[in-house]
Design a protein around this motif. Structure first.
Motif, mmCIF file in Angstrom:
data_model
loop_
_atom_site.group_PDB
_atom_site.id
_atom_site.type_symbol
_atom_site.label_atom_id
_atom_site.label_comp_id
_atom_site.label_asym_id
_atom_site.label_seq_id
_atom_site.Cartn_x
_atom_site.Cartn_y
_atom_site.Cartn_z
ATOM 1 N N ARG A 95 -19.561 -30.939 -6.819
ATOM 2 C CA ARG A 95 -18.221 -30.395 -6.984
ATOM 3 C C ARG A 95 -18.121 -29.350 -5.999
ATOM 4 N NH1 ARG A 95 -18.669 -29.454 -13.667
ATOM 5 N NH2 ARG A 95 -18.533 -31.622 -14.161
ATOM 6 N N GLY A 96 -18.969 -28.746 -5.517
ATOM 7 C CA GLY A 96 -18.901 -27.747 -4.391
ATOM 8 C C GLY A 96 -18.758 -26.274 -4.933
ATOM 9 N N LEU A 97 -19.708 -25.578 -3.865
ATOM 10 C CA LEU A 97 -19.850 -24.248 -3.952
ATOM 11 C C LEU A 97 -19.185 -23.429 -2.940
ATOM 12 C CD1 LEU A 97 -23.370 -24.177 -5.375
ATOM 13 C CD2 LEU A 97 -21.606 -23.426 -6.609
ATOM 14 N N GLY A 98 -18.483 -23.891 -1.951
ATOM 15 C CA GLY A 98 -17.961 -23.238 -0.795
ATOM 16 C C GLY A 98 -16.548 -22.865 -1.100
ATOM 17 N N GLU A 99 -16.180 -21.989 -0.149
ATOM 18 C CA GLU A 99 -14.590 -21.699 -0.354
ATOM 19 C C GLU A 99 -13.665 -22.571 -0.359
ATOM 20 O OE1 GLU A 99 -13.714 -18.218 2.219
ATOM 21 O OE2 GLU A 99 -15.122 -17.117 1.291
ATOM 22 N N GLY A 100 -13.927 -23.730 0.232
ATOM 23 C CA GLY A 100 -13.172 -25.100 0.460
ATOM 24 C C GLY A 100 -12.231 -25.055 1.748
ATOM 25 N N HIS A 101 -11.503 -25.811 1.625
ATOM 26 C CA HIS A 101 -10.595 -26.141 3.068
ATOM 27 C C HIS A 101 -9.444 -26.942 2.626
ATOM 28 C CE1 HIS A 101 -12.531 -30.112 3.076
ATOM 29 N NE2 HIS A 101 -11.520 -30.390 3.805
ATOM 30 N N LEU A 102 -8.407 -26.491 3.565
ATOM 31 C CA LEU A 102 -7.238 -27.460 3.483
ATOM 32 C C LEU A 102 -6.732 -27.829 4.908
ATOM 33 C CD1 LEU A 102 -4.628 -24.739 1.760
ATOM 34 C CD2 LEU A 102 -5.897 -26.791 0.763
ATOM 35 N N PRO A 103 -6.763 -29.486 4.637
ATOM 36 C CA PRO A 103 -6.606 -30.044 6.099
ATOM 37 C C PRO A 103 -5.087 -29.659 6.470
ATOM 38 C CG PRO A 103 -6.135 -31.450 4.543
ATOM 39 C CD PRO A 103 -6.586 -30.180 3.871
ATOM 40 N N PRO A 104 -4.592 -29.909 7.906
ATOM 41 C CA PRO A 104 -3.314 -29.689 8.192
ATOM 42 C C PRO A 104 -2.391 -30.415 7.581
ATOM 43 C CG PRO A 104 -4.766 -29.884 10.010
ATOM 44 C CD PRO A 104 -5.645 -30.131 8.716
ATOM 45 N N ALA A 105 -1.442 -29.736 7.344
ATOM 46 C CA ALA A 105 -0.382 -30.418 6.406
ATOM 47 C C ALA A 105 0.736 -31.421 7.216
ATOM 48 C CB ALA A 105 0.902 -29.445 5.804
ATOM 49 N N ARG A 106 0.809 -32.572 6.659
ATOM 50 C CA ARG A 106 1.538 -33.733 7.082
ATOM 51 C C ARG A 106 2.940 -33.610 6.322
ATOM 52 N NH1 ARG A 106 -2.450 -38.702 6.784
ATOM 53 N NH2 ARG A 106 -4.240 -38.065 8.045
ATOM 54 N N PRO A 107 3.881 -34.487 6.857
ATOM 55 C CA PRO A 107 5.416 -34.494 6.173
ATOM 56 C C PRO A 107 5.016 -35.170 4.826
ATOM 57 C CG PRO A 107 5.542 -35.240 8.554
ATOM 58 C CD PRO A 107 4.010 -34.754 8.395
ATOM 59 N N GLY A 108 5.453 -34.622 3.762
ATOM 60 C CA GLY A 108 5.627 -35.163 2.633
ATOM 61 C C GLY A 108 4.408 -34.577 1.773
ATOM 62 N N ASP A 109 3.460 -33.724 2.601
ATOM 63 C CA ASP A 109 2.588 -33.124 1.610
ATOM 64 C C ASP A 109 3.010 -31.841 0.801
ATOM 65 O OD1 ASP A 109 0.636 -34.674 2.734
ATOM 66 O OD2 ASP A 109 -0.210 -33.266 3.832
ATOM 67 N N VAL A 110 2.562 -31.658 -0.324
ATOM 68 C CA VAL A 110 2.886 -30.559 -1.207
ATOM 69 C C VAL A 110 1.514 -29.696 -1.632
ATOM 70 C CG1 VAL A 110 3.882 -29.699 -3.335
ATOM 71 C CG2 VAL A 110 4.850 -32.068 -2.102
ATOM 72 N N THR A 111 1.947 -28.248 -1.201
ATOM 73 C CA THR A 111 0.750 -27.388 -1.346
ATOM 74 C C THR A 111 1.055 -26.523 -2.622
ATOM 75 O OG1 THR A 111 0.411 -27.177 1.032
ATOM 76 C CG2 THR A 111 -0.813 -25.515 -0.107
ATOM 77 N N VAL A 112 0.189 -26.914 -3.489
ATOM 78 C CA VAL A 112 0.189 -26.149 -4.803
ATOM 79 C C VAL A 112 -0.827 -25.132 -5.018
ATOM 80 C CG1 VAL A 112 0.322 -26.653 -7.319
ATOM 81 C CG2 VAL A 112 1.131 -28.053 -5.800
ATOM 82 N N ALA A 113 -0.553 -23.953 -5.658
ATOM 83 C CA ALA A 113 -1.526 -22.700 -5.709
ATOM 84 C C ALA A 113 -1.418 -22.295 -7.171
ATOM 85 C CB ALA A 113 -1.499 -21.758 -4.882
ATOM 86 N N GLY A 114 -2.409 -21.801 -7.830
ATOM 87 C CA GLY A 114 -2.230 -20.945 -9.139
ATOM 88 C C GLY A 114 -2.844 -19.558 -8.938
ATOM 89 N N ALA A 115 -2.547 -18.477 -9.520
ATOM 90 C CA ALA A 115 -3.062 -17.179 -9.359
ATOM 91 C C ALA A 115 -2.739 -16.365 -10.543
ATOM 92 C CB ALA A 115 -2.569 -16.418 -7.804
ATOM 93 N N ASN A 116 -3.629 -16.199 -11.232
ATOM 94 C CA ASN A 116 -3.790 -15.248 -12.446
ATOM 95 C C ASN A 116 -3.397 -13.819 -12.003
ATOM 96 O OD1 ASN A 116 -4.483 -13.345 -14.756
ATOM 97 N ND2 ASN A 116 -4.602 -15.281 -15.824
ATOM 98 N N LEU A 117 -2.261 -13.110 -12.362
ATOM 99 C CA LEU A 117 -2.128 -11.941 -11.814
ATOM 100 C C LEU A 117 -2.505 -10.721 -12.647
ATOM 101 C CD1 LEU A 117 1.449 -12.437 -9.980
ATOM 102 C CD2 LEU A 117 -0.813 -12.658 -9.336
ATOM 103 N N TYR A 118 -3.601 -10.980 -13.538
ATOM 104 C CA TYR A 118 -4.074 -10.002 -14.297
ATOM 105 C C TYR A 118 -3.189 -8.896 -14.901
ATOM 106 C CZ TYR A 118 -8.183 -6.583 -15.287
ATOM 107 O OH TYR A 118 -8.811 -5.632 -15.892
ATOM 108 N N VAL A 119 -2.271 -9.517 -15.980
ATOM 109 C CA VAL A 119 -1.266 -8.485 -16.444
ATOM 110 C C VAL A 119 -0.684 -7.832 -15.461
ATOM 111 C CG1 VAL A 119 -2.316 -8.631 -18.968
ATOM 112 C CG2 VAL A 119 -3.226 -6.804 -17.336
#
Length: 337
Positions: A95-119
């Protein structure tokens, strides 16, 4: 005088039975959802913390192995526990324990994120920096008020030219002036969107939006109930409802705090709905609590998508100043017909 051999032989079956029982118990702790216990007490609170559980099993196996030098009847126990710990560790590494990585975006890619803002305690500048650095098109913000969501959009727009569209739904009583909610921010790069309210909240809120012209992904920002004792029924229902919407909605992209891991019932059997974190090698990295090492935390924040329409090509787990959660970011690429 009788020798000790018959006694040793008589005890061997008992030691094997005991070793088998302990190995089974260890396996249930490590993989409760294989027998449908991932959402039951106490496993629901144990399974999110895979690394501590794995380390505990490995340490117990090591102690049994050392003790087996003198009491050989403990060697089968050491072997069994070591086997479970090894499989458990292998699952974590895959599953992976690293911070991860994002490859360079290509046309048509969609970058999605979620961030809980702690009330609404998180720093809006930190969230805006995340959006701009990773080129985020869709941002789910659980545990925020409308003021903070609008502030993040304003900061992004000030630096990017045009602010994202903000959709927001309250978690609780609309008459409460201090109520929290869940926000969905959509970049103008994706076109015009409208809120649809297709998935209703319970104890927590879910925001859904569809493109006005029908071209583009269905978007969801989700926050489900936490699996605390009095909310367990709501947690089971809400996590199941969110995942079910992902499974049956063509082209959907979803992000948020689901308060569940891949070992909990709703996420354990994903079929049409893909989970992005493992694509970037961050699927076992804890997103909560942020004040502890990510190696010891629970990965309960996710980005999901319809695998028939989208392929996750990378993901990251990143810090957000002022929040008790780490954010998850994923890049999705259209499936080639």
């Amino acid at each position: 005088m009788p020798t000790s051999r018959p006694v040793s032989s008589a005890r061997r079956p008992l030691s094997l039975v005991g070793a088998g029982a302990l190995t089974l118990a260890a396996a249930l702790v490590a993989f409760p959802e294989t027998v449908g216990l991932g959402g039951a007490r106490p496993w629901v609170w144990i399974v999110p913390f895979r690394v501590p559980v794995g380390l505990g099993l490995a340490a117990t196996a090591g102690v049994a192995l050392l003790a087996g030098v003198r009491w050989r009847s403990l060697l089968p126990t050491a072997l069994g526990l070591g086997l479970v710990a090894g499989v458990h560790g292998g699952t974590t590494v895959v599953r992976g324990l690293g911070e991860g990585h994002l490859p360079p975006a290509r046309p048509g890619d969609v970058t999605v994120a979620g961030a809980n803002l702690y009330v609404a305690r998180a720093d809006p500048s930190s969230v805006a920096d995340l959006v701009l650095r990773d080129g985020i098109d869709v941002l789910a913000l659980p545990e925020t008020d409308r003021v903070l969501a609008d502030r993040v959009a304003e900061l992004v727009g000030a630096r990017d030219g045009t602010p994202p569209t903000v959709f927001w739904t309250a978690d609780g009583d609309p008459a409460d002036p201090e109520r929290m909610g869940t926000a969905l921010l959509v970049s103008p790069r994706l076109g015009e969107y409208r809120s649809t309210g297709e998935v209703t909240g319970g104890l927590k809120a879910v925001v859904t939006a569809r493109p006005v012209d029908g071209t583009g992904p269905v978007l969801v920002a989700a926050h489900t109930a936490a699996p605390i004792p009095r909310w367990l029924p709501a947690w089971r229902a809400e996590t199941a409802a969110v995942v079910d919407f992902c499974e049956r909605t063509p082209g959907v992209l979803l992000a948020g705090d689901l308060n569940a891991t891949l070992d909990h019932p709703a996420l354990a059997g994903l079929q049409h709905c893909a989970e992005a974190a493992t694509a970037g090698g961050s699927g076992a990295r804890g997103t909560w609590p942020a004040d502890r090492s990510a190696l010891l935390g629970a990965h309960i924040d996710h980005t999901l998508g319809d695998r028939r329409a989208w392929v996750p090509v990378g993901s990251r787990v990143v810090e957000v100043e002022g929040s008790d959660h780490r954010a998850v970011v994923a890049r999705w690429r259209p499936v080639q017909e």
